[in-house]
Design a protein around this motif. Structure first.
Motif, mmCIF file in Angstrom:
data_model
loop_
_atom_site.group_PDB
_atom_site.id
_atom_site.type_symbol
_atom_site.label_atom_id
_atom_site.label_comp_id
_atom_site.label_asym_id
_atom_site.label_seq_id
_atom_site.Cartn_x
_atom_site.Cartn_y
_atom_site.Cartn_z
ATOM 1 N N SER A 148 0.843 -1.185 0.000
ATOM 2 C CA SER A 148 0.000 0.000 0.000
ATOM 3 C C SER A 148 0.881 1.237 0.000
ATOM 4 O O SER A 148 2.016 1.196 0.473
ATOM 5 C CB SER A 148 -0.903 0.026 1.235
ATOM 6 O OG SER A 148 -1.771 -1.077 1.261
ATOM 7 N N ALA A 173 0.179 5.291 1.001
ATOM 8 C CA ALA A 173 -0.695 6.369 1.438
ATOM 9 C C ALA A 173 -0.140 7.692 0.932
ATOM 10 O O ALA A 173 1.011 8.031 1.211
ATOM 11 C CB ALA A 173 -0.801 6.373 2.954
ATOM 12 N N SER A 188 -0.460 11.957 0.321
ATOM 13 C CA SER A 188 -1.024 13.192 0.859
ATOM 14 C C SER A 188 -0.253 14.379 0.305
ATOM 15 O O SER A 188 0.849 14.234 -0.234
ATOM 16 C CB SER A 188 -0.978 13.193 2.393
ATOM 17 O OG SER A 188 0.352 13.115 2.858
ATOM 18 N N ASP A 202 -7.390 3.601 -4.866
ATOM 19 C CA ASP A 202 -8.647 4.032 -4.286
ATOM 20 C C ASP A 202 -8.548 5.542 -4.110
ATOM 21 O O ASP A 202 -7.912 6.024 -3.161
ATOM 22 C CB ASP A 202 -8.887 3.327 -2.944
ATOM 23 C CG ASP A 202 -10.253 3.634 -2.352
ATOM 24 O OD1 ASP A 202 -10.831 4.690 -2.700
ATOM 25 O OD2 ASP A 202 -10.724 2.835 -1.540
ATOM 26 N N ALA A 240 -10.742 7.662 -3.288
ATOM 27 C CA ALA A 240 -11.442 8.159 -2.102
ATOM 28 C C ALA A 240 -10.565 8.070 -0.859
ATOM 29 O O ALA A 240 -10.735 8.847 0.081
ATOM 30 C CB ALA A 240 -12.731 7.379 -1.896
ATOM 31 N N LYS A 241 -9.633 7.116 -0.859
ATOM 32 C CA LYS A 241 -8.738 6.927 0.286
ATOM 33 C C LYS A 241 -7.331 7.438 0.018
ATOM 34 O O LYS A 241 -6.444 7.287 0.868
ATOM 35 C CB LYS A 241 -8.669 5.447 0.663
ATOM 36 C CG LYS A 241 -9.990 4.867 1.154
ATOM 37 C CD LYS A 241 -9.827 3.415 1.552
ATOM 38 C CE LYS A 241 -11.134 2.843 2.089
ATOM 39 N NZ LYS A 241 -10.998 1.420 2.480
ATOM 40 N N ASN A 242 -7.099 8.012 -1.166
ATOM 41 C CA ASN A 242 -5.754 8.491 -1.522
ATOM 42 C C ASN A 242 -4.696 7.399 -1.333
ATOM 43 O O ASN A 242 -3.613 7.650 -0.778
ATOM 44 C CB ASN A 242 -5.378 9.721 -0.697
ATOM 45 C CG ASN A 242 -6.145 10.956 -1.105
ATOM 46 O OD1 ASN A 242 -6.868 10.948 -2.101
ATOM 47 N ND2 ASN A 242 -6.005 12.023 -0.341
ATOM 48 N N THR A 243 -5.013 6.223 -1.804
ATOM 49 C CA THR A 243 -4.132 5.084 -1.579
ATOM 50 C C THR A 243 -3.903 4.301 -2.867
ATOM 51 O O THR A 243 -4.837 4.064 -3.636
ATOM 52 C CB THR A 243 -4.705 4.149 -0.496
ATOM 53 O OG1 THR A 243 -4.913 4.895 0.704
ATOM 54 C CG2 THR A 243 -3.757 3.003 -0.196
#
Length: 121
Positions: free
Chosen positions: A21, A23, A25, A73, A75-78
């Motif tokens: 994964s 993440a 930002s 995804d 929506a999850k910024n992933t």
């Protein structure tokens, strides 16, 4: 400030699976192509997969085609990388990277610190 944080690496036996994964930002994730890169011991950085900002298009290096699947995804910024049927030659540090320009499959200008994947019995 752009941040990319990879996770999910580890030690796995040949033939096993891992899911990485990333993440993201600090930028509009849904506007950028994203990539997975890797650096194997003693080798250069290799782009192994890319995915369009919408998720509607993907590409893979021949070395991982049919075994790895990139997804995202928004929506999850992933960002994800599902790795199946792992081989010893997949041992590397894996990085996620962001395209340098929005809405464009371009060079990458940011990448994370990476996560180690070791394939060994």
């Amino acid at each position: 400030q752009v941040q990319l944080v990879e996770s999910g690496g580890g030690l796995v036996q040949p033939g096993g699976s891992l899911r990485l994964s990333c993440a993201a930002s600090g930028f509009t994730f849904s506007s950028y192509w994203m990539y997975w890169l890797r650096r194997a011991p003693g080798k250069g950085l290799e782009r192994i997969s890319g995915i369009k900002y919408s998720g509607g298009s993907t590409d893979y290096a021949d070395s991982v085609k049919g075994r790895f699947t990139i997804s995202r995804d928004n929506a999850k910024n992933t960002l994800y990388l599902q790795m199946n049927n792992l081989k010893s030659e997949d041992t590397a540090v894996y990085y996620c990277a962001k395209a340098s320009r929005d809405y464009s499959d371009s060079t990458f200008n940011y990448w994370g610190r990476g996560t180690q994947v070791t394939v060994s019995s």
